[in-house]
Design an enzyme around this catalytic site. Sequence first.
Site, PDB file in Angstrom:
ATOM      1  N   ASN A 255       0.872  -1.172   0.000  1.00  0.00           N
ATOM      2  CA  ASN A 255       0.000   0.000   0.000  1.00  0.00           C
ATOM      3  C   ASN A 255       0.912   1.226   0.000  1.00  0.00           C
ATOM      4  O   ASN A 255       1.443   1.616   1.036  1.00  0.00           O
ATOM      5  CB  ASN A 255      -0.894  -0.038   1.245  1.00  0.00           C
ATOM      6  CG  ASN A 255      -1.834   1.148   1.322  1.00  0.00           C
ATOM      7  OD1 ASN A 255      -1.791   2.046   0.473  1.00  0.00           O
ATOM      8  ND2 ASN A 255      -2.676   1.161   2.335  1.00  0.00           N
TER       9      ASN A 255
ATOM     10  N   GLY B  70     -10.029   8.188   7.853  1.00  0.00           N
ATOM     11  CA  GLY B  70     -10.990   8.413   6.773  1.00  0.00           C
ATOM     12  C   GLY B  70     -12.201   7.547   7.103  1.00  0.00           C
ATOM     13  O   GLY B  70     -12.033   6.494   7.715  1.00  0.00           O
TER      14      GLY B  70
ATOM     15  N   GLU C 102      -8.101  -5.407   5.057  1.00  0.00           N
ATOM     16  CA  GLU C 102      -8.003  -5.099   3.633  1.00  0.00           C
ATOM     17  C   GLU C 102      -6.853  -5.866   2.977  1.00  0.00           C
ATOM     18  O   GLU C 102      -6.944  -6.282   1.829  1.00  0.00           O
ATOM     19  CB  GLU C 102      -7.818  -3.596   3.444  1.00  0.00           C
ATOM     20  CG  GLU C 102      -9.054  -2.820   3.863  1.00  0.00           C
ATOM     21  CD  GLU C 102      -8.804  -1.346   4.102  1.00  0.00           C
ATOM     22  OE1 GLU C 102      -8.998  -0.578   3.172  1.00  0.00           O
ATOM     23  OE2 GLU C 102      -8.418  -0.977   5.231  1.00  0.00           O
TER      24      GLU C 102
ATOM     25  N   GLY D 245     -10.443   1.789  12.803  1.00  0.00           N
ATOM     26  CA  GLY D 245      -9.951   2.241  14.115  1.00  0.00           C
ATOM     27  C   GLY D 245     -11.023   2.684  15.086  1.00  0.00           C
ATOM     28  O   GLY D 245     -11.073   2.218  16.235  1.00  0.00           O
TER      29      GLY D 245
ATOM     30  N   ARG E 290      -2.502  -2.177  -3.505  1.00  0.00           N
ATOM     31  CA  ARG E 290      -3.709  -1.375  -3.327  1.00  0.00           C
ATOM     32  C   ARG E 290      -3.625  -0.196  -4.299  1.00  0.00           C
ATOM     33  O   ARG E 290      -2.631   0.534  -4.304  1.00  0.00           O
ATOM     34  CB  ARG E 290      -3.774  -0.851  -1.898  1.00  0.00           C
ATOM     35  CG  ARG E 290      -4.942   0.062  -1.704  1.00  0.00           C
ATOM     36  CD  ARG E 290      -4.941   0.703  -0.348  1.00  0.00           C
ATOM     37  NE  ARG E 290      -6.121   1.542  -0.214  1.00  0.00           N
ATOM     38  CZ  ARG E 290      -6.119   2.702   0.415  1.00  0.00           C
ATOM     39  NH1 ARG E 290      -5.029   3.148   0.986  1.00  0.00           N
ATOM     40  NH2 ARG E 290      -7.222   3.406   0.499  1.00  0.00           N
TER      41      ARG E 290
ATOM     42  N   ASN F  37     -13.035   0.178  17.935  1.00  0.00           N
ATOM     43  CA  ASN F  37     -12.578   0.461  19.304  1.00  0.00           C
ATOM     44  C   ASN F  37     -13.455   1.375  20.135  1.00  0.00           C
ATOM     45  O   ASN F  37     -13.402   1.333  21.364  1.00  0.00           O
ATOM     46  CB  ASN F  37     -11.176   1.085  19.253  1.00  0.00           C
ATOM     47  CG  ASN F  37     -10.151   0.091  18.775  1.00  0.00           C
ATOM     48  OD1 ASN F  37      -9.890  -0.909  19.429  1.00  0.00           O
ATOM     49  ND2 ASN F  37      -9.578   0.350  17.600  1.00  0.00           N
TER      50      ASN F  37
ATOM     51  N   ARG G 211     -11.234  15.699   7.447  1.00  0.00           N
ATOM     52  CA  ARG G 211     -12.016  16.065   6.258  1.00  0.00           C
ATOM     53  C   ARG G 211     -13.429  16.470   6.659  1.00  0.00           C
ATOM     54  O   ARG G 211     -14.000  15.899   7.587  1.00  0.00           O
ATOM     55  CB  ARG G 211     -12.106  14.893   5.280  1.00  0.00           C
ATOM     56  CG  ARG G 211     -10.795  14.471   4.690  1.00  0.00           C
ATOM     57  CD  ARG G 211     -11.038  13.432   3.580  1.00  0.00           C
ATOM     58  NE  ARG G 211      -9.798  12.786   3.202  1.00  0.00           N
ATOM     59  CZ  ARG G 211      -9.637  11.459   3.172  1.00  0.00           C
ATOM     60  NH1 ARG G 211     -10.630  10.650   3.489  1.00  0.00           N
ATOM     61  NH2 ARG G 211      -8.478  10.948   2.808  1.00  0.00           N
TER      62      ARG G 211
ATOM     63  N   GLY H 170     -14.517   2.478  14.575  1.00  0.00           N
ATOM     64  CA  GLY H 170     -15.608   1.499  14.595  1.00  0.00           C
ATOM     65  C   GLY H 170     -15.278   0.270  15.433  1.00  0.00           C
ATOM     66  O   GLY H 170     -16.140  -0.286  16.115  1.00  0.00           O
TER      67      GLY H 170
ATOM     68  N   HIS I 191     -12.721   2.719   0.041  1.00  0.00           N
ATOM     69  CA  HIS I 191     -12.699   1.701   1.118  1.00  0.00           C
ATOM     70  C   HIS I 191     -13.398   0.409   0.689  1.00  0.00           C
ATOM     71  O   HIS I 191     -13.885  -0.344   1.535  1.00  0.00           O
ATOM     72  CB  HIS I 191     -13.422   2.203   2.398  1.00  0.00           C
ATOM     73  CG  HIS I 191     -12.727   3.317   3.102  1.00  0.00           C
ATOM     74  ND1 HIS I 191     -13.421   4.338   3.689  1.00  0.00           N
ATOM     75  CD2 HIS I 191     -11.423   3.556   3.349  1.00  0.00           C
ATOM     76  CE1 HIS I 191     -12.569   5.186   4.253  1.00  0.00           C
ATOM     77  NE2 HIS I 191     -11.342   4.725   4.062  1.00  0.00           N
TER      78      HIS I 191
HETATM   79  P1  AMP Z   1      -7.637   3.920  11.211  1.00  0.00           P
HETATM   80  O1  AMP Z   1      -7.584   4.986  10.144  1.00  0.00           O
HETATM   81  O2  AMP Z   1      -8.555   2.786  10.844  1.00  0.00           O
HETATM   82  O3  AMP Z   1      -6.288   3.470  11.669  1.00  0.00           O
HETATM   83  O4  AMP Z   1      -8.327   4.599  12.488  1.00  0.00           O
HETATM   84  C1  AMP Z   1      -7.743   5.691  13.142  1.00  0.00           C
HETATM   85  C2  AMP Z   1      -8.752   6.264  14.130  1.00  0.00           C
HETATM   86  O5  AMP Z   1      -9.111   5.242  15.077  1.00  0.00           O
HETATM   87  C3  AMP Z   1      -8.224   7.432  14.943  1.00  0.00           C
HETATM   88  O6  AMP Z   1      -9.192   8.468  14.977  1.00  0.00           O
HETATM   89  C4  AMP Z   1      -8.074   6.856  16.325  1.00  0.00           C
HETATM   90  O7  AMP Z   1      -8.299   7.802  17.303  1.00  0.00           O
HETATM   91  C5  AMP Z   1      -9.193   5.846  16.355  1.00  0.00           C
HETATM   92  N1  AMP Z   1      -9.008   4.900  17.454  1.00  0.00           N
HETATM   93  C6  AMP Z   1      -8.067   3.945  17.588  1.00  0.00           C
HETATM   94  N2  AMP Z   1      -8.194   3.327  18.796  1.00  0.00           N
HETATM   95  C7  AMP Z   1      -9.239   3.920  19.438  1.00  0.00           C
HETATM   96  C8  AMP Z   1      -9.875   3.756  20.698  1.00  0.00           C
HETATM   97  N3  AMP Z   1      -9.442   2.848  21.564  1.00  0.00           N
HETATM   98  N4  AMP Z   1     -10.929   4.548  20.999  1.00  0.00           N
HETATM   99  C9  AMP Z   1     -11.365   5.473  20.136  1.00  0.00           C
HETATM  100  N5  AMP Z   1     -10.819   5.675  18.919  1.00  0.00           N
HETATM  101  C10 AMP Z   1      -9.774   4.925  18.577  1.00  0.00           C
END
Ligand code: AMP
Length: 399
Positions: free
Chosen positions: A7, A212, A384, A330, A91, A334, A241, A332, A180
């Site tokens: 990627n 994103g 992915e 991230g 990707r 967590n 964004r 969704g 995505h």
């Molecule tokens: P990604 O682009 O999929 O890596 O997601 C990044 C996003 O996930 C960021 O906004 C992080 O703050 C969020 N994130 C990761 N871990 C947590 C968590 N434990 N609680 C809330 N948001 C999280």
Amino acid sequence: MNILVINAGSSSVKYQLIDTDKELALAKGTVSRIGMSASVLTHKPHDRAEVKVSAEILDHIIAIEYIVTILMSENHGVIKDASEIHAVGHRVVHGGEKFSSSVLITKELMAELRNLIELAPLHNPHNIRGINACMQKLPDVPMVAVFDTAYHSKMPPHAYIYGLPYVMYKRYGIRRYGFHGTSHRYVADLAAKKLDKDRSECKIITAHLGNGASIAAIDRGISVDTSMGFTPLEGLLMGTRTGDLDPAIILHIMAREELTLHEANTLLNKHSGLAGISGVSSDMREIEESVDENKNSALALETYCYRVKKYIGAYAAAMGGVDALVFTAGIGENSSIVRSKSCQGLGFMGIGIDEAVNAKSKGIEADISSMKSTVKTFVIPTNEELVIARDTRELVESH
Ligand code: AMP
């Protein structure tokens, strides 16, 4: 079969070497700060500790060289020599209207990919750079392009046409494409399995909430609508964004602040969203931590979840119902707070969350639906890279 998944971004290359027989990532890592000072390679073999290598990595070719070398290294490697890399899956962000599925990379294909740069000038050039670098370093290894847009390519015209003169679509390809796709496809297929149904039998809403973010309506295995559009800027509020915005606003701000096109682009893509509203951070963790003392963080969180909720309602209407809702990426995977707020008040359409289970579900597959709900709500970590590896294997084997 071992597939190297690449990627490539503007200043980074993420990679995974996946053994597709075991569906195991043998190693994964990132080369970051390519072409800048203090470039670094972070590498994690599946069975050993992470290592960081600082080096002068001036371009993508050198980055790929570092990746292949560390994959074969005595202490940190997972293969003996490069012949154990059987294929490479790349990707590629934008496949335009041309590519509705993954394709084997050939010279002719490279020319077509270059033609698509106009549609995705911020992404496709870097993806192409990654492909060229792999072609130099691994000239005899077959390669496959997997497009972020492909899964959405069957959207019906009424979902992808903008309310602009039709000639803009014909002349410049201005329509909604969606992104995505590999993530939406992965979690939708897994959700159908969890429902114990064939994908052709269910209506699923998939919410990919990362830095994103996009949401998609998957009607009987087909993405019939998704929130990102001509570019990844449309739809949900994101880390930096805007998401949906009255287009007249940007004309207004450009006039008032005398912004150039480049500055306007930066405002919409880099200084807006959670970061823009809160003034605190683009990172959801920091937003959640600061809601009690910062009113704008609380507003950013409310706005974020309200927009997710609106799209859930819209997509249930678009499909005439919904069997499952999936949270991934991230945020969704967590954030129990975001999941909970986004589903609040949706009991009328059968969506309800078991808050105790929701609170415990972090980064793992979980069914967080309440007993009363008729719609299943799942948390499903996305993968992915695995989708790219599976597609690559399938195409290479069939050729
Ligand atoms: P990604 O682009 O999929 O890596 O997601 C990044 C996003 O996930 C960021 O906004 C992080 O703050 C969020 N994130 C990761 N871990 C947590 C968590 N434990 N609680 C809330 N948001 C999280």
